[in-house]
Design a protein around this motif. Structure first.
Motif, PDB file in Angstrom:
ATOM      1  N   THR A  71      -6.539   7.249  -7.063  1.00 52.28           N
ATOM      2  CA  THR A  71      -6.127   7.720  -8.383  1.00 52.28           C
ATOM      3  C   THR A  71      -4.738   8.343  -8.297  1.00 52.28           C
ATOM      4  O   THR A  71      -3.873   8.067  -9.131  1.00 52.28           O
ATOM      5  N   LYS A  85     -10.304   9.427  -5.124  1.00 51.16           N
ATOM      6  CA  LYS A  85      -9.378  10.560  -5.186  1.00 51.16           C
ATOM      7  C   LYS A  85      -7.970  10.120  -4.769  1.00 51.16           C
ATOM      8  O   LYS A  85      -7.016  10.286  -5.521  1.00 51.16           O
ATOM      9  N   THR A  86      -7.867   9.552  -3.574  1.00 49.23           N
ATOM     10  CA  THR A  86      -6.565   9.131  -3.066  1.00 49.23           C
ATOM     11  C   THR A  86      -5.973   8.021  -3.925  1.00 49.23           C
ATOM     12  O   THR A  86      -4.790   8.043  -4.267  1.00 49.23           O
ATOM     13  N   SER A 123       0.836  -1.202   0.000  1.00 51.23           N
ATOM     14  CA  SER A 123       0.000   0.000   0.000  1.00 51.23           C
ATOM     15  C   SER A 123       0.869   1.250   0.000  1.00 51.23           C
ATOM     16  O   SER A 123       0.411   2.329  -0.331  1.00 51.23           O
ATOM     17  N   ARG A 149      -2.385   7.894  -5.851  1.00 52.47           N
ATOM     18  CA  ARG A 149      -1.337   6.939  -5.475  1.00 52.47           C
ATOM     19  C   ARG A 149      -0.969   6.019  -6.631  1.00 52.47           C
ATOM     20  O   ARG A 149       0.200   5.733  -6.870  1.00 52.47           O
ATOM     21  N   THR A 184      -1.606  -1.572  -4.040  1.00 51.18           N
ATOM     22  CA  THR A 184      -2.749  -2.250  -3.428  1.00 51.18           C
ATOM     23  C   THR A 184      -3.344  -1.404  -2.306  1.00 51.18           C
ATOM     24  O   THR A 184      -2.673  -0.515  -1.770  1.00 51.18           O
ATOM     25  N   GLU A 185      -4.624  -1.655  -1.991  1.00 50.78           N
ATOM     26  CA  GLU A 185      -5.267  -0.931  -0.889  1.00 50.78           C
ATOM     27  C   GLU A 185      -5.022   0.570  -1.038  1.00 50.78           C
ATOM     28  O   GLU A 185      -4.639   1.241  -0.091  1.00 50.78           O
ATOM     29  N   SER A 186      -5.203   1.110  -2.245  1.00 50.78           N
ATOM     30  CA  SER A 186      -4.713   2.471  -2.448  1.00 50.78           C
ATOM     31  C   SER A 186      -5.745   3.535  -2.097  1.00 50.78           C
ATOM     32  O   SER A 186      -5.455   4.711  -2.194  1.00 50.78           O
ATOM     33  N   GLY A 187      -6.932   3.159  -1.658  1.00 51.82           N
ATOM     34  CA  GLY A 187      -7.844   4.175  -1.140  1.00 51.82           C
ATOM     35  C   GLY A 187      -9.001   4.493  -2.050  1.00 51.82           C
ATOM     36  O   GLY A 187      -9.219   3.830  -3.066  1.00 51.82           O
ATOM     37  N   ASP A 188      -9.774   5.514  -1.691  1.00 49.05           N
ATOM     38  CA  ASP A 188     -10.959   5.860  -2.470  1.00 49.05           C
ATOM     39  C   ASP A 188     -10.566   6.488  -3.803  1.00 49.05           C
ATOM     40  O   ASP A 188      -9.389   6.584  -4.143  1.00 49.05           O
ATOM     41  N   SER A 247      -5.978  -0.035  -8.458  1.00 49.88           N
ATOM     42  CA  SER A 247      -6.916  -0.487  -7.419  1.00 49.88           C
ATOM     43  C   SER A 247      -7.605   0.714  -6.801  1.00 49.88           C
ATOM     44  O   SER A 247      -6.949   1.595  -6.262  1.00 49.88           O
ATOM     45  N   LEU A 248      -8.913   0.743  -6.869  1.00 49.68           N
ATOM     46  CA  LEU A 248      -9.669   1.823  -6.234  1.00 49.68           C
ATOM     47  C   LEU A 248     -10.783   1.212  -5.398  1.00 49.68           C
ATOM     48  O   LEU A 248     -11.327   0.170  -5.765  1.00 49.68           O
ATOM     49  N   THR A 249     -11.114   1.848  -4.282  1.00 49.57           N
ATOM     50  CA  THR A 249     -12.309   1.435  -3.557  1.00 49.57           C
ATOM     51  C   THR A 249     -13.483   2.053  -4.302  1.00 49.57           C
ATOM     52  O   THR A 249     -13.951   3.138  -3.973  1.00 49.57           O
TER      53      THR A 249
END
Lengths: 378, 378
Positions: B224, B221-222, B190, B226, B215-219, B246-248
Motif C-alpha cells: 500500500t 502494508k508495504t 519493484s 509503495r 510490481t512485486e510491491s509486497g504485502d 499490486s498487493l500480495t
C-alpha cells in the motif's frame, strides 16, 4: 537519556533542491541535509505516566526517533517531567492556548515544543516561551494547521496554502525577533493537495527545516494512503526534514508507515526489504503464507537486505536473482537464489527455513563487515 | 455485457503535462485526458470459472473497471471465453511465451491483451497477434517488467529505466508496423524510484497512454505504501492513464487502495471521504470506535460527501465546520456540524446515528439534484 536505535545508516538524501538550515532537537540534527527523522505522537492520557512511557517505548522499538505528547493541563505537565526522565527518545510537548504549560514542559525536560502561536495569543507570552526555550536549548516547532487557521489569515491570502504560509512566516518572525533561532515549521491540512502546495510554497520562501504530515488523515487504510501520497510527493522533491504519519490508530503503526515511506523512496532503510509478487493465476504455491512465514522469521534482522519471495517463473527468477536472497516458486517447490546465483531447489515446506538460513548468513557477514569498518576507524 | 458502476463523476484531471493519445479498451477510453481507470488482476486459477467470476464480481463491486486474468495454458483460454460472457467489466488476458494463447483469448472476447513481446519471441507471431487484435477491436498493452527484461536491453542502455523505455519503444514499434494503434504501455519495477524514472522518461518520449503499477510491491502494508508513493508521485505530475495497485493479497484490497490514491489526489472519488484525527492526549472520546461505526453506517452512500470525525476542540471544530457533515468531540459528547453550521450537541452514544441521519439527508439531496440535472438534459 537517549539510547542508540537499531537503525541502519541512512543512504544519502535525494538531491536537496531546497537545502534547509540545520537545527538541533535534543541530540538529533533536523534539516541541513541530515537524514529525515521519524516522529510519532502518543494517544495515551499524558497524566498516565506508565501507559504513556510504555507507548513511547513501543514506538521507539519500532523506530520512532522523536515522540510528541499532548500537554493540555498542569497535571499532564507534571507527568511529562516524569516521563522525560525515563524516555528512550527526545520528547516534544504539544501546547495549545496556555503559554504556562510551555514553560512547565521546558522545565520538565522537553527537547522541543510544538506551538500554534496563533492560539497562544499575546505576543508577550510567545516571547517568554522563546526565551525559556533558548535558555534550555530546546527547539520550537511552529505548527500551522489549516483546521485552526485564523479567519484573518484566510481572508487576506489568495489561497488556503498561501494563507497557511503567511501565517507560519508571521509566527516565525515573532519568535525570531526574540533572538531565538532553533525553529522548525509544519504546515498541515487534511487535503493532500493543499498540504503539498503549502509545504512547497514555504520551501521556496524560507530555509527553516520542515516537519511534514497530512493531518486528520483517517483510519489505517485511508491514512496510510494519504500520508504515503502526500509525504511521498514532497520527500521525492527533496522537501521535508522530519515526518509524522498521522493515523487514527496506534502510534506504532504510524512509525511503521513512516519507515515504509522512507524505504520506498530509498531515503532510509530499517531492516530487510521484502519484494513479493501480487500472485495471479500463474502462481502455484501459497505465496501469502510463505511471505508471512519468511517475514516473521526475519523480523529481527538489522541489515538492509533485499529479500524476494516470488510465485512464478515469469518475473520470479529475475527478481529473486537481483535480490540478496530470493525464492522463485514453482509447482509445490521453489528455487533459492543467493546474490544472483541459484543455490538449490526446495520443497514448499522447507523453503522458508532455507531462505532464513541464507539470509542470516548474509546478515552476520554484513554486521561483521560493519564492525570491522568501525574498528578500522578507531 | 458491461454494467454501469456506482462511481461518482470524476473531477477534471490534474493539469496534463503529457497529454496522451486516447485508446479504447472495451467501452472505456484510456488516455487523452479521460479519467484514470482502475484495474486489478485475479489471483484465482483461471480454469476455475466460478471462483474467478466471483472474484471479478467482488472487485467490480469495489470499483474495478477492468480486470486482468492470467491465461497460461489452453484450458485457461477456454475458461476465459466462458468468463468474458458473464463478466460485469471488460477483461484483459495476460499472456506470456505463447502467441496462440493470445489468439485464443481474442477469440474468447478479451477487451485487451497484456503482452510482454520480449517473451513471445518471433516478430512474425507478434504481428499475427496484432492483426487479430485489430480485427476484434481489442487493445494491446506492452508490459515491460524490469524483472524480466532482456539482458541485451540492459547491456545497451545507460540506466535500468532507460533500458525499460528502450525495450518498450522497440516493442511498440514492432506492433505499430503492422498498422495496429490501440496500444498502451506499462513500465514496472519493484523499485519505486526506477519505476518513476522509467515512466517519466517514457512520457517524455512517447504519447501512448500508460498503465501504472509498482510490481512485486509486497504485502498489504508495504505494498500500500509503495504503490501510494510511486503512483502518487506520477499521477500528481499528470502522468498515468490507468492504474493497478499490486498487493500480495485479495484484488478487492488492490481496488480499495487504487481508489484511495485517486481520492487523495482529488482526481476521482468513490463515495464519501472521511477525515478523522489521529487522536492524542487531548482526545476525550473513543474516536476509533466512533469512526468505525460511522464508516460502516455510511458504507453504501454514493455521493462524494466529506465527513469529519474529530476528537477535540483544537482542530475539531474547524475541520468539522468545513466538511459536509462533521463531529467535533468533547468530554463524552460531540458537537454536530452541517455545511459549516453547528446544529446541535449529542451524547457519545447518539453521535453516530445523528451524523448518519444528516449525511443521508444530504446524500438524498445530491442524488435528487443529479437526477434533475439528468432529466433537464433530455
Amino acid at each position: 537519556m537517549f539510547k542508540m536505535t537499531n537503525i541502519t545508516p541512512p543512504k544519502s538524501r535525494a538531491k536537496h533542491i531546497f537545502r534547509t538550515k540545520a537545527i538541533k532537537l535534543g541530540p538529533l540534527t533536523i534539516g541541513g541535509g541530515a537524514p529525515v527523522v521519524v516522529q510519532t505522537m502518543t494517544n495515551t492520557d499524558t497524566r498516565d505516566v506508565k501507559a504513556t512511557l510504555a507507548q513511547i517505548t513501543r514506538s521507539f522499538e519500532r523506530g520512532a526517533e522523536v515522540v510528541r505528547l499532548a500537554v493540555p493541563d498542569k497535571k499532564s505537565a507534571i507527568s511529562f517531567a516524569e516521563i522525560t526522565k525515563q524516555s528512550p527518545v527526545p520528547l516534544v510537548a504539544d501546547i495549545h492556548f496556555n503559554y504556562r504549560l510551555a514553560l512547565a514542559a521546558l522545565e520538565g525536560g522537553a527537547a522541543g515544543l510544538r506551538l500554534n502561536p496563533g492560539n497562544i495569543g499575546d505576543p508577550k507570552n510567545i516571547r517568554r516561551v522563546a526565551e525559556a526555550a533558548g535558555a534550555k536549548g530546546a527547539a520550537i516547532r511552529v505548527g500551522v494547521n489549516l483546521g485552526s487557521l485564523e479567519k484573518n489569515a484566510k481572508a487576506k491570502a489568495s489561497s488556503l496554502p498561501e494563507a497557511m504560509v503567511e501565517s507560519a512566516l508571521a509566527q516565525v518572525k515573532l519568535i525570531e525577533e526574540t533572538g531565538f533561532e532553533n525553529i522548525k515549521v509544519s504546515l498541515k491540512a487534511s487535503s493532500v493537495r493543499e498540504t503539498v502546495e503549502a509545504v512547497r510554497l514555504f520551501a521556496q520562501r524560507c530555509d527553516l527545516p520542515q516537519h511534514l504530515g497530512i493531518t486528520e488523515s483517517g483510519d489505517l487504510k485511508t491514512g496510510t494512503v494519504r500520508s504515503s501520497v502526500g509525504l511521498g510527493i514532497l520527500l521525492s522533491e527533496g522537501i521535508g526534514d522530519t515526518i509524522r504519519v498521522s493515523l487514527t490508530g496506534p502510534p506504532e503503526e504510524e512509525v511503521d508507515c513512516a519507515w515504509e515511506i522512507l524505504s520506498a523512496l530509498g531515503l532510509r532503510r530499517r531492516g530487510p526489504e521484502f519484494i513479493s509478487c501480487p500472485t495471479c493465476g500463474r502462481c502455484q504455491i501459497d505465496l501469502p503464507s510463505l511471505l508471512a512465514d519468511v517475514k516473521s522469521r526475519l523480523a529481527d534482522l538489522k541489515s538492509p537486505l533485499t529479500i524476494a519471495v516470488m510465485g512464478c517463473v515469469v518475473n520470479g527468477p529475475g527478481e529473486a536473482r537481483s535480490a540478496d536472497v530470493g525464492i522463485a516458486g514453482g509447482r509445490g517447490t521453489g528455487r533459492l537464489f543467493v546474490k544472483g546465483f541459484e543455490v538449490g531447489s526446495f520443497k514448499f515446506d522447507n523453503l522458508a527455513k532455507a531462505l532464513e538460513d541464507k539470509a542470516r548468513e548474509i546478515d552476520m557477514e554484513l554486521l561483521a563487515a560493519g564492525a570491522r569498518e568501525e574498528n578500522s576507524k578507531t
